[in-house]
Design a protein around this motif. Sequence first.
Motif, PDB file in Angstrom:
ATOM      1  N   HIS A 192      14.597   8.057  -6.972  1.00 40.02           N
ATOM      2  CA  HIS A 192      14.654   8.877  -5.761  1.00 40.02           C
ATOM      3  C   HIS A 192      15.929   8.572  -4.980  1.00 40.02           C
ATOM      4  O   HIS A 192      16.664   9.471  -4.576  1.00 40.02           O
ATOM      5  N   ARG A 193      16.208   7.295  -4.813  1.00 42.57           N
ATOM      6  CA  ARG A 193      17.428   6.881  -4.104  1.00 42.57           C
ATOM      7  C   ARG A 193      18.673   7.324  -4.863  1.00 42.57           C
ATOM      8  O   ARG A 193      19.639   7.797  -4.269  1.00 42.57           O
ATOM      9  N   LEU A 194      18.644   7.184  -6.183  1.00 47.13           N
ATOM     10  CA  LEU A 194      19.767   7.614  -7.005  1.00 47.13           C
ATOM     11  C   LEU A 194      20.012   9.115  -6.844  1.00 47.13           C
ATOM     12  O   LEU A 194      21.151   9.559  -6.777  1.00 47.13           O
ATOM     13  N   GLY A 195      18.942   9.881  -6.769  1.00 47.69           N
ATOM     14  CA  GLY A 195      19.076  11.313  -6.544  1.00 47.69           C
ATOM     15  C   GLY A 195      19.756  11.634  -5.227  1.00 47.69           C
ATOM     16  O   GLY A 195      20.461  12.630  -5.099  1.00 47.69           O
TER      17      GLY A 195
ATOM     18  N   TRP B 221      14.095  13.838 -10.110  1.00 47.63           N
ATOM     19  CA  TRP B 221      14.656  14.490 -11.301  1.00 47.63           C
ATOM     20  C   TRP B 221      16.178  14.420 -11.287  1.00 47.63           C
ATOM     21  O   TRP B 221      16.807  14.186 -12.320  1.00 47.63           O
ATOM     22  N   ARG B 222      16.778  14.627 -10.116  1.00 51.86           N
ATOM     23  CA  ARG B 222      18.241  14.523 -10.006  1.00 51.86           C
ATOM     24  C   ARG B 222      18.694  13.102 -10.348  1.00 51.86           C
ATOM     25  O   ARG B 222      19.684  12.900 -11.041  1.00 51.86           O
ATOM     26  N   GLY B 223      17.949  12.114  -9.863  1.00 47.12           N
ATOM     27  CA  GLY B 223      18.254  10.727 -10.170  1.00 47.12           C
ATOM     28  C   GLY B 223      18.097  10.424 -11.648  1.00 47.12           C
ATOM     29  O   GLY B 223      18.909   9.709 -12.238  1.00 47.12           O
ATOM     30  N   LEU B 224      17.063  10.991 -12.261  1.00 45.86           N
ATOM     31  CA  LEU B 224      16.853  10.788 -13.689  1.00 45.86           C
ATOM     32  C   LEU B 224      17.999  11.393 -14.496  1.00 45.86           C
ATOM     33  O   LEU B 224      18.507  10.769 -15.435  1.00 45.86           O
ATOM     34  N   GLU B 225      18.436  12.575 -14.117  1.00 44.73           N
ATOM     35  CA  GLU B 225      19.565  13.215 -14.804  1.00 44.73           C
ATOM     36  C   GLU B 225      20.834  12.373 -14.657  1.00 44.73           C
ATOM     37  O   GLU B 225      21.601  12.223 -15.606  1.00 44.73           O
ATOM     38  N   ALA B 226      21.055  11.822 -13.472  1.00 42.32           N
ATOM     39  CA  ALA B 226      22.230  10.972 -13.258  1.00 42.32           C
ATOM     40  C   ALA B 226      22.114   9.681 -14.063  1.00 42.32           C
ATOM     41  O   ALA B 226      23.079   9.234 -14.680  1.00 42.32           O
ATOM     42  N   ALA B 227      20.930   9.097 -14.087  1.00 45.22           N
ATOM     43  CA  ALA B 227      20.729   7.836 -14.803  1.00 45.22           C
ATOM     44  C   ALA B 227      20.946   8.001 -16.302  1.00 45.22           C
ATOM     45  O   ALA B 227      21.466   7.092 -16.959  1.00 45.22           O
TER      46      ALA B 227
ATOM     47  N   SER C 184       0.823  -1.200   0.000  1.00 43.80           N
ATOM     48  CA  SER C 184       0.000   0.000   0.000  1.00 43.80           C
ATOM     49  C   SER C 184       0.861   1.255   0.000  1.00 43.80           C
ATOM     50  O   SER C 184       2.003   1.247   0.437  1.00 43.80           O
ATOM     51  N   ASP C 185       0.276   2.323  -0.515  1.00 47.30           N
ATOM     52  CA  ASP C 185       1.013   3.576  -0.654  1.00 47.30           C
ATOM     53  C   ASP C 185       1.398   4.193   0.689  1.00 47.30           C
ATOM     54  O   ASP C 185       2.362   4.925   0.778  1.00 47.30           O
ATOM     55  N   ASP C 186       0.641   3.893   1.741  1.00 51.01           N
ATOM     56  CA  ASP C 186       0.908   4.532   3.023  1.00 51.01           C
ATOM     57  C   ASP C 186       2.202   4.042   3.680  1.00 51.01           C
ATOM     58  O   ASP C 186       2.703   4.706   4.581  1.00 51.01           O
ATOM     59  N   ILE C 187       2.757   2.916   3.241  1.00 52.59           N
ATOM     60  CA  ILE C 187       4.016   2.461   3.839  1.00 52.59           C
ATOM     61  C   ILE C 187       5.220   2.783   2.959  1.00 52.59           C
ATOM     62  O   ILE C 187       6.342   2.476   3.316  1.00 52.59           O
ATOM     63  N   LEU C 188       4.974   3.406   1.800  1.00 53.88           N
ATOM     64  CA  LEU C 188       6.075   3.823   0.942  1.00 53.88           C
ATOM     65  C   LEU C 188       6.653   5.132   1.464  1.00 53.88           C
ATOM     66  O   LEU C 188       5.936   5.955   2.024  1.00 53.88           O
ATOM     67  N   PRO C 189       7.948   5.348   1.247  1.00 52.74           N
ATOM     68  CA  PRO C 189       8.529   6.620   1.680  1.00 52.74           C
ATOM     69  C   PRO C 189       7.980   7.762   0.836  1.00 52.74           C
ATOM     70  O   PRO C 189       7.516   7.566  -0.282  1.00 52.74           O
ATOM     71  N   ASN C 190       8.007   8.951   1.398  1.00 47.88           N
ATOM     72  CA  ASN C 190       7.616  10.128   0.629  1.00 47.88           C
ATOM     73  C   ASN C 190       8.693  10.401  -0.410  1.00 47.88           C
ATOM     74  O   ASN C 190       9.863  10.503  -0.080  1.00 47.88           O
ATOM     75  N   PHE C 191       8.265  10.500  -1.657  1.00 46.14           N
ATOM     76  CA  PHE C 191       9.207  10.758  -2.738  1.00 46.14           C
ATOM     77  C   PHE C 191       9.378  12.257  -2.923  1.00 46.14           C
ATOM     78  O   PHE C 191       8.406  12.991  -2.949  1.00 46.14           O
ATOM     79  N   SER C 192      10.612  12.690  -3.089  1.00 49.61           N
ATOM     80  CA  SER C 192      10.910  14.068  -3.413  1.00 49.61           C
ATOM     81  C   SER C 192      11.045  14.171  -4.926  1.00 49.61           C
ATOM     82  O   SER C 192      11.891  13.503  -5.517  1.00 49.61           O
ATOM     83  N   GLU C 193      10.196  14.976  -5.547  1.00 55.27           N
ATOM     84  CA  GLU C 193      10.268  15.142  -7.000  1.00 55.27           C
ATOM     85  C   GLU C 193      11.634  15.683  -7.422  1.00 55.27           C
ATOM     86  O   GLU C 193      12.164  15.299  -8.458  1.00 55.27           O
ATOM     87  N   ASP C 194      12.215  16.567  -6.618  1.00 59.20           N
ATOM     88  CA  ASP C 194      13.547  17.101  -6.937  1.00 59.20           C
ATOM     89  C   ASP C 194      14.593  15.988  -6.972  1.00 59.20           C
ATOM     90  O   ASP C 194      15.449  15.963  -7.857  1.00 59.20           O
ATOM     91  N   LEU C 195      14.520  15.072  -6.008  1.00 57.35           N
ATOM     92  CA  LEU C 195      15.473  13.966  -5.989  1.00 57.35           C
ATOM     93  C   LEU C 195      15.224  12.995  -7.134  1.00 57.35           C
ATOM     94  O   LEU C 195      16.170  12.445  -7.708  1.00 57.35           O
TER      95      LEU C 195
END
Length: 76
Positions: free
Chosen positions: A46-49, A15-21, A2-13
């Motif tokens: 998100h983790r990559l960011g 995007w940073r992860g996408l740029e790195a990938a 369920s979504d309530d146990i997932l960590p809060n994702f930072s959109e900035d992170l």
Amino acid sequence: MSDDILPNFSEDLIWRGLEAAEQYIPFDDLKLALEHDLRMSRFILHRLGQVCSVPRERDCQIHMLRHVIAEARNCL
């Protein structure tokens, strides 16, 4: 999961992860991963960011993204 146990994702992170990938994985492959498993791909990006300046951690996240891409290709 369920979504309530997932960590809060930072959109900035994400995007940073996408740029790195994009330095290691072609954009079309990243798109394929996102279309195949959005939740897992966002989690990895998100983790990559967070760790993109730590080579060993960055490489681990890139490796995980490549697994999602391989899984997506197997489903085509």
